[in-house]
Write an enzyme that holds these catalytic residues in place. Structure first.
Site, PDB file in Angstrom:
ATOM      1  N   ASP A  98       0.838  -1.195   0.000  1.00 48.58           N
ATOM      2  CA  ASP A  98       0.000   0.000   0.000  1.00 48.58           C
ATOM      3  C   ASP A  98       0.880   1.254   0.000  1.00 48.58           C
ATOM      4  O   ASP A  98       1.934   1.281   0.639  1.00 48.58           O
ATOM      5  CB  ASP A  98      -0.887  -0.032   1.249  1.00 48.58           C
ATOM      6  CG  ASP A  98      -1.840   1.123   1.334  1.00 48.58           C
ATOM      7  OD1 ASP A  98      -2.644   1.307   0.400  1.00 48.58           O
ATOM      8  OD2 ASP A  98      -1.796   1.853   2.344  1.00 48.58           O
ATOM      9  N   GLU A 110       1.449  -0.401  -5.055  1.00 46.77           N
ATOM     10  CA  GLU A 110       0.392   0.546  -5.412  1.00 46.77           C
ATOM     11  C   GLU A 110       1.056   1.797  -5.972  1.00 46.77           C
ATOM     12  O   GLU A 110       1.496   2.678  -5.229  1.00 46.77           O
ATOM     13  CB  GLU A 110      -0.468   0.911  -4.197  1.00 46.77           C
ATOM     14  CG  GLU A 110      -1.593   1.873  -4.565  1.00 46.77           C
ATOM     15  CD  GLU A 110      -2.254   2.543  -3.383  1.00 46.77           C
ATOM     16  OE1 GLU A 110      -3.291   3.195  -3.586  1.00 46.77           O
ATOM     17  OE2 GLU A 110      -1.726   2.438  -2.256  1.00 46.77           O
TER      18      GLU A 110
END
Length: 605
Positions: free
Chosen positions: A330, A359
């Site tokens: 993330d 990400e």
């Protein structure tokens, strides 16, 4: 004169490995007495790293160059009279100053786990996919469980005006395990799970305990069982790693006091104190992710935190040891490159074929964050990223029909991306962070409108739904036949719609699926899984123009031509007569009837 996309001017295509020879050809009009030289720049530097004269040849001027070190480079040409040439949008050369050609040079030992290459992915938001029906004892008082699975997620603030994401539907790991047969039948070979660790919100991006499954999802044994049963069906599991911040309401920070008297916020002698970034430690002022005080930022350079994350018994290796097959990182642009390398090294030490996906919302090959040129795809960090740039290119093509623009963007992305990464890029049309594809393609464009507007427009009319549905099928066909791992966001195949969070996080409509849409996507996945040319073969763009895009995928086992037309006119197949058997056809169905063909795959051999 030059075109980086054509083999007659540049080989090999796109990125090169350090130590791999690059061959360039530059042509000038007959009688032009000027000579060209190559100007090579390292990213971020204003002056050329090298000026390399090109050698006359029978077909123009040629240059062979072998880059020695991985890195991001740019190049252009200058003629002997001082004229500069830059890159036009189609890869060709144009006169004057402008953007340069990108040259990505990656580590010659760059390898990605081949068991993921070309596999069909499926993303699950755990609370909303499937409930096993088990009782949920001990639910904290600050959580609310919906009584009806079919209700919409809460989209208005609580009475005090705070939007807490504290409503739950009770989806769990055992529910996912129950649905593995259906996922396997759909053609899924990789599951990506949004966060599953203990946290005090339904999205769980505010981790409270990295070593404990959130009790509403089950326990560690449920996770082990899920992995084992998934592996029995040749399905791999990727976990979501939120390693830039924790929740303020966590075992480690404990601002809210849920975890007793300890924690970095309450105890200056806490072993977790150095894990966080403090603006003023004496005043307990801390840094947080994008200013959200409920998400205190972790100190990525702290030795204790790094050991807890990447050590032999750390987070990364612990969950791989229990059955996971990789991690999605993330907000990876918040991590320093050194930490990303450590995470990858730890994962590979535990499981040599583990995958690391980042990400990254932009082109990851040339991403710059916080003033630094990132090294994501140079060979020591990421294997793959969430391919949002390709999503944008596909959705723009489906909505506007500009095949030439789609071709340019597709080739630019492939040109920039190291070849080892092509087949493992996470190619998505929807996710938990963007509106669902059917809504984007059939509804009114959101255009940064607020949550109240989204709530009022979240339900599509019949006409809007069938238009979005048809274009979504075409978009899925594109991801299923382009290089990478096509990723289905849970429920998209069943007809779920929704704008941004929380409307894109509705529950899976069990018993109310759009079965025709699901069957269409199942057939697409089956076609891809059944033919290596479509999953990992080479790519050759064909005719791309107004209203149409076409490409060929081929390998030693077969060759296919794919044509896609999002418009209302008949599909103009290029040289259709020579392409042989029709394998898969998608017709316009927004009026619940087939009328012509809006997409077709033809098998050549």
């Amino acid at each position: 004169m030059f075109n980086s996309l054509l083999a007659e001017y540049k080989t090999p295509f796109g990125a090169v490995a350090a130590g791999e020879e690059l061959s360039l050809r530059f042509a000038l009009p007959a009688g032009d007495g000027r000579t060209p030289e190559l100007l090579l720049y390292r990213a971020g530097q204003a002056l050329p790293l090298l000026r390399l004269p090109m050698t006359p040849s029978a077909d123009g001027y040629r240059l062979r160059y072998t880059p020695a070190e991985p890195g991001l480079y740019y190049y252009g040409f200058r003629l002997s009279d001082g004229t500069l040439l830059h890159r036009a949008p189609d890869g060709s050369a144009d006169y004057g100053e402008g953007p340069l050609w990108q040259l990505t040079v990656y580590d010659k030992n760059y390898s990605v786990p081949q068991k993921f290459a070309g596999q069909v992915m499926y993303q699950i938001f755990p609370d909303r996919f499937c409930s096993s029906g088990r009782p949920k004892p001990g639910v904290p008082a600050d959580r609310r469980l919906h009584r009806d699975w079919q209700e919409e997620p809460q989209s208005v603030p609580d009475a005090d005006g705070v939007f807490r994401c504290n409503d739950y539907f009770g989806g769990d790991l055992a529910g996912i395990t129950q649905k593995l047969p259906e996922l396997a039948a759909l053609g899924v070979r990789v599951l990506y799970l949004n966060p599953i660790f203990e946290a005090h919100s339904n999205h769980r991006y505010n981790t409270a305990d990295y070593l404990r499954i959130d009790p509403l999802l089950g326990d560690e044994q449920d996770f082990v069982t899920l992995c084992r049963k998934a592996h029995e069906r040749e399905i791999k599991i990727i976990l979501d790693g939120v390693f830039n911040h924790t929740g303020s309401d966590s075992l480690y920070f404990n601002k809210e006091g849920r975890y007793g008297p300890g924690g970095a916020y309450r105890d200056k002698n806490s072993p977790y104190r150095s894990w966080y970034c403090w603006k003023d430690a004496d005043a307990d002022q801390y840094e947080s992710w994008w200013g959200f005080t409920t998400l205190p930022k972790l100190n990525s350079r702290d030795a204790g935190w790094r050991e807890f994350l990447c050590g032999e018994n750390g987070i990364v290796r612990h969950w791989l040891r229990l059955g996971a097959d990789g991690w999605r990182l993330d907000v990876v642009d918040e991590y320093p490159d050194e930490l990303v390398k450590m995470i990858r090294a730890a994962a590979r030490a535990e499981k040599p074929d583990a995958i690391i996906i980042g990400e990254v919302w932009e082109d990851a090959s040339c991403k710059e964050a916080y003033g630094e040129q990132r090294q994501y795809l140079m060979g020591q960090e990421l294997d793959s990223t969430m391919n949002y740039p390709l999503r944008t290119a596909i959705l723009d093509f489906l909505l506007r029909g500009d095949g030439a623009a789609f071709r340019r963007r597709l080739l630019e992305l492939l040109e920039h991306t190291p070849r080892p990464c092509w087949d493992v890029m996470m190619n998505l049309l929807s996710s938990h962070d963007v509106p669902r594809a059917i809504t984007v393609l059939g509804g009114t464009l959101m255009e940064h409108r607020d949550r109240d507007w989204q709530r009022a427009h979240n339900t599509l009319t019949v006409a809007q739904y069938y238009r979005g549905r048809q274009l979504f099928m075409l978009g899925t066909l594109m991801t299923m036949t382009l290089p990478g791992m096509p990723c289905i966001y849970y429920g998209d195949e069943a007809g779920l719609v929704g704008y941004a969070d929380p409307f894109n996080r509705g529950t899976y409509p069990w018993g109310r699926e759009d079965t025709g849409l699901r069957e269409c996507i199942r057939q697409m996945a089956g076609l891809r899984n059944g033919h290596s040319a479509l999953s990992t073969g080479g790519l050759e763009p064909l005719a791309c123009a107004a209203g149409m895009a076409a490409w060929r995928r081929k390998d030693e086992n077969g060759s296919f031509v794919i044509c896609v037309n999002p418009g209302d006119s008949p599909l103009p197949l290029p040289d259709a007569a020579k392409y042989g058997e029709t394998v898969f056809t998608v017709g316009r169905a927004e009026e619940r009837r087939l009328e012509g063909e809006s997409a077709v795959i033809r098998r050549i051999r």
